[in-house]
Enzyme design. Structure first.
Site, PDB file in Angstrom:
ATOM      1  N   TYR A  58      20.226   4.727  32.598  1.00 22.36           N
ATOM      2  CA  TYR A  58      20.304   6.167  32.830  1.00 22.36           C
ATOM      3  C   TYR A  58      21.498   6.708  32.050  1.00 22.36           C
ATOM      4  O   TYR A  58      22.656   6.511  32.434  1.00 22.36           O
ATOM      5  CB  TYR A  58      20.486   6.484  34.308  1.00 22.36           C
ATOM      6  N   LEU A 211       9.216  14.497  45.488  1.00 28.83           N
ATOM      7  CA  LEU A 211       8.960  15.911  45.171  1.00 28.83           C
ATOM      8  C   LEU A 211       8.365  16.051  43.775  1.00 28.83           C
ATOM      9  O   LEU A 211       8.357  17.146  43.210  1.00 28.83           O
ATOM     10  CB  LEU A 211      10.257  16.727  45.288  1.00 28.83           C
ATOM     11  N   ARG A 213       9.405  15.223  40.822  1.00 27.25           N
ATOM     12  CA  ARG A 213      10.359  15.761  39.843  1.00 27.25           C
ATOM     13  C   ARG A 213      10.525  17.276  39.962  1.00 27.25           C
ATOM     14  O   ARG A 213      10.674  17.991  38.982  1.00 27.25           O
ATOM     15  CB  ARG A 213       9.938  15.364  38.426  1.00 27.25           C
ATOM     16  N   GLY A 214      10.491  17.739  41.203  1.00 22.87           N
ATOM     17  CA  GLY A 214      10.675  19.159  41.468  1.00 22.87           C
ATOM     18  C   GLY A 214       9.396  19.960  41.486  1.00 22.87           C
ATOM     19  O   GLY A 214       9.393  21.116  41.923  1.00 22.87           O
ATOM     20  N   SER A 217       8.552  20.916  44.984  1.00 24.79           N
ATOM     21  CA  SER A 217       9.735  21.269  45.779  1.00 24.79           C
ATOM     22  C   SER A 217       9.661  22.675  46.346  1.00 24.79           C
ATOM     23  O   SER A 217      10.403  23.023  47.264  1.00 24.79           O
ATOM     24  CB  SER A 217      10.998  21.155  44.913  1.00 24.79           C
TER      25      SER A 217
END
Length: 336
Positions: A58, A211, A213-214, A217
């Site tokens: 990452y 979620l 990746r949003g 959401s």
């Protein structure tokens, strides 16, 4: 908020009911604020979160160093309760391009040495290869992690995005505590074969992408502009008609959430929590505001009528578009 605990399988530790996925604090989802990221980790610790997930690739080590700094600067009593979950094996170049995975035993030991240094710890609590290396038998990769367990550098062995047969082979090699894999209202592929296998073997699931990746959401808008470095800019579910279709699903879910007086995100997280005590959702909050909202899901109770309404609003396989672009899907043992 009630922060109870769940077990990472029959061989793993007790962890908080929700874990914090730290990837977005460093890469793949646009700019992140370092100070706010560290404050979010501190807030998670204060709220009782004990499981923190990262990966050595990452932002090429940045995320491990960020998490290490956050843990070092937290109050000692809270820091001592923190458990680190680390993924390794993804190969990248200076431009950030991806070039496969390396699960050779020598590489496993090498990756672990660097992660221990970047995190500033003497052991990693759960260690796993990010994607199964198709050129290396899973027995060899898991066997190398088992050697690190024997030497005290790793406490528990995990897997990531592994298919049912690979899970069985890994578990026959050494004790596996959990499988980290995408699982959400619109990513339910594990229900057919993988989840029954982990349950048969006493292996927990740490669910990422709860979620999506949003996307589910409740905060993602149809006209949102994404940076070129944002994964969602080329993710199939965020493109054109796919996005419009998927956000229609979110609006259907919003009606249910509003009827309960909670947010869409809390409803989606609570749904994952409802799927079993052996599933620990990883929330990808990058700010204290989003963390607080996610933690509110712990106080949401979904009864049979709620679950039926959610199933009707967002049926299995209702999402448009694959989880990853085609080239990345090819690396998923879980999809084979």
């Amino acid at each position: 908020m009630t922060m109870n605990t769940r077990s990472l399988g029959t061989t793993g530790p007790q962890v908080s009911a929700l874990g914090l996925g730290c990837m977005g604090m460093s890469a793949l989802y646009g700019e992140a604020d370092r100070a706010e990221s560290i404050a979010t980790v501190h807030a998670a610790l204060e709220a009782g979160v004990t499981l923190f997930d990262t990966g050595d690739f990452y932002a090429m080590g940045h995320n491990e160093m960020l998490l290490g700094e956050a843990l070092r600067t937290a109050p000692a009593a809270r820091r001592e309760r923190a458990l680190t979950s680390v993924k390794f094996g993804a190969l990248r170049d200076p431009e950030g391009n991806w070039s496969g995975y390396d699960g050779r035993p020598a590489a496993v030991r090498n990756f672990a040495a660097y992660s221990l240094q970047r995190l500033g710890v003497d052991h990693i609590d759960v260690y796993r290869i990010a994607r199964v290396d198709p050129d290396v038998p899973i027995e060899e990769t898991v066997g190398a992690i088992a050697e690190l367990v024997e030497k005290g550098y790793v406490r528990h062995i995990g897997l990531s995005e592994a298919g049912a047969e690979t899970v069985r082979r890994a578990a026959a090699t050494a004790p596996i505590c959990d499988l980290q894999i995408e699982y959400s209202l619109i990513s339910r592929g594990i229900e057919a074969a993988i989840l029954p296998t982990t349950r048969e073997l006493g292996i927990a699931v740490t669910a990422y992408g709860v979620l999506s990746r949003g996307l589910i959401s409740g905060h993602f808008t149809r006209d949102r502009q994404l940076a070129p470095t944002d994964f969602r800019a080329f993710s199939p579910r965020f493109q054109g008609e796919n996005l419009q279709h998927n956000l229609d699903l979110v609006e259907a879910l919003r009606k249910i959430a509003e009827g309960k007086g909670v947010t869409v995100a809390q409803t989606a997280i609570a749904w994952v929590l409802s799927r079993g005590e052996d599933i620990v959702p990883l929330i990808g909050a990058r700010t204290r505001e989003r963390l607080a909202e996610a933690l509110g899901a712990l106080d949401v109770t979904l009864d049979a009528a709620d679950l039926a309404a959610i199933e009707e609003a967002v049926p299995a396989d209702a999402a448009a578009g694959a989880r990853y672009p085609e080239a990345q899907m090819a690396h998923l043992d879980s999809e084979r």
